[in-house]
Design an enzyme around this catalytic site. Structure first.
Site, mmCIF file in Angstrom:
data_model
loop_
_atom_site.group_PDB
_atom_site.id
_atom_site.type_symbol
_atom_site.label_atom_id
_atom_site.label_comp_id
_atom_site.label_asym_id
_atom_site.label_seq_id
_atom_site.Cartn_x
_atom_site.Cartn_y
_atom_site.Cartn_z
ATOM 1 C CB CYS A 118 -3.110 0.348 8.756
ATOM 2 S SG CYS A 118 -1.682 0.100 7.749
ATOM 3 C CG HIS B 234 -2.131 -0.684 1.242
ATOM 4 N ND1 HIS B 234 -2.658 -1.298 2.358
ATOM 5 C CD2 HIS B 234 -3.029 -0.895 0.243
ATOM 6 C CE1 HIS B 234 -3.813 -1.866 2.051
ATOM 7 N NE2 HIS B 234 -4.056 -1.640 0.773
HETATM 8 C C1 DA2 Z 1 -1.987 1.459 5.593
HETATM 9 N N1 DA2 Z 1 -3.011 0.591 5.499
HETATM 10 C C2 DA2 Z 1 -4.328 1.025 5.671
HETATM 11 C C3 DA2 Z 1 -2.658 -0.640 5.344
HETATM 12 N N2 DA2 Z 1 -1.547 -0.883 4.915
HETATM 13 N N3 DA2 Z 1 -3.537 -1.536 5.729
HETATM 14 C C4 DA2 Z 1 -3.205 -2.725 6.291
HETATM 15 C C5 DA2 Z 1 -4.061 -3.783 5.724
HETATM 16 C C6 DA2 Z 1 -3.717 -5.126 6.276
HETATM 17 C C7 DA2 Z 1 -4.590 -6.212 5.769
HETATM 18 N N4 DA2 Z 1 -4.230 -7.454 6.403
HETATM 19 C C8 DA2 Z 1 -4.479 -6.373 4.269
HETATM 20 O O1 DA2 Z 1 -3.576 -7.057 3.810
HETATM 21 O O2 DA2 Z 1 -5.300 -5.829 3.535
#
Ligand code: DA2
Length: 261
Positions: free
Chosen positions: A254, A160
């Site tokens: 996140c 991300h």
């Molecule tokens: C910065 N943000 C919002 C993130 N990086 N989110 C984490 C998401 C984790 C989740 N297990 C996934 O893999 O979607």
């Protein structure tokens, strides 16, 4: 923010997740509350979205939408395990009376979008390569009426945008160049000549997954190098422990969706 009531690692959709590594649920809740208290102590208002059983990643509230100028551009998750979170986020924004626009394109909210109100008159930075489709960048620009700069992410550990780049204030950023394609690195260098450059160790410690109010920079306690860099640049680092939520592949940013009226 979304309390980690149902947080667990029961599937693996990013390189940080390992279903064989146990999560301490009580510690996850305690650490999440410490993050919430940190925001409150710094004078921020925190709204909570109600967690739902069967959606263990809902604690990563930043993925649910991207809000600019009072308009909420909704998420459409890449993986089926998270798809239903989008509906819960939509209900949250509807209940608060925000203008909500449902997306046609795959995108993971503030995971892959960020906004700098004082950079170039108001600039959106957007990541693609792992989760959000590049076609969502054009859609966001149409919905939000702000220019969107597309940046290609190339390292799966930094899947991300908000694991690789963070606004430090309304016009400047910190980022790890190695998470981006060579062309996107050139774009960032052109747009942000005064950026703080993070290294791989900083990024690996989730040091870029931070929340800044322009003065205080809240970041993961493991990111000691990044804390020193932001302090040297005149910001005040505020470190929080989030070891349990790191097991799901996320940290401070996140867990916090920013509401921009
Ligand atoms: C910065 N943000 C919002 C993130 N990086 N989110 C984490 C998401 C984790 C989740 N297990 C996934 O893999 O979607």
């Amino acid at each position: 923010m979304c309390p980690p009531e149902y947080f667990t690692v029961e599937y693996a959709i990013n390189p940080w997740m390992d279903t064989a590594t146990p999560v301490d649920p009580e510690l996850a809740v305690k650490q999440w509350h410490q993050l919430r208290e940190t925001l409150l102590d710094l004078g921020h208002t925190v709204h909570e979205i109600t967690p739902e059983p069967g959606l263990p990643d809902m604690v990563y509230a930043a993925n649910g939408a991207f809000v600019v100028d009072g308009t909420s551009y909704g998420a459409r998750f890449r993986h089926r395990q998270r798809a239903a979170e989008a509906t819960a986020h939509r209900a949250f924004y509807d209940a608060y009376g925000w203008r909500f626009v449902a997306p046609a394109e795959t995108n993971e909210g503030e995971g892959d979008f960020t906004y700098l109100p004082d950079a170039y008159g108001g600039l959106i930075l957007a990541g693609y390569g792992f989760r959000t489709s590049s076609t969502a960048h054009a859609e966001a620009q149409e919905v939000l009426g702000r220019p969107v700069v597309s940046l290609r992410l190339v390292d799966p550990r930094f899947y991300h945008l908000d694991t690789a780049l963070a606004p430090l204030d309304d016009q400047n950023v910190a980022y790890f160049p190695g998470a981006f394609s060579v062309a996107s690195q050139r774009v960032l260098a052109q747009l942000f000549p005064d950026a703080i450059l993070a290294d791989e160790t900083d990024a690996f410690a989730f040091g870029l997954n931070l929340v800044s109010d322009g003065r205080h920079v809240i970041l993961n306690s493991e990111a000691t190098g990044m804390a020193a860099k932001v302090a040297a640049a005149g910001y005040t680092p505020v470190q929080v422990e989030l070891s349990e939520l790191k097991k799901g592949g996320g940290s401070v940013k996140c867990c916090v969706a920013e509401l921009r009226p």
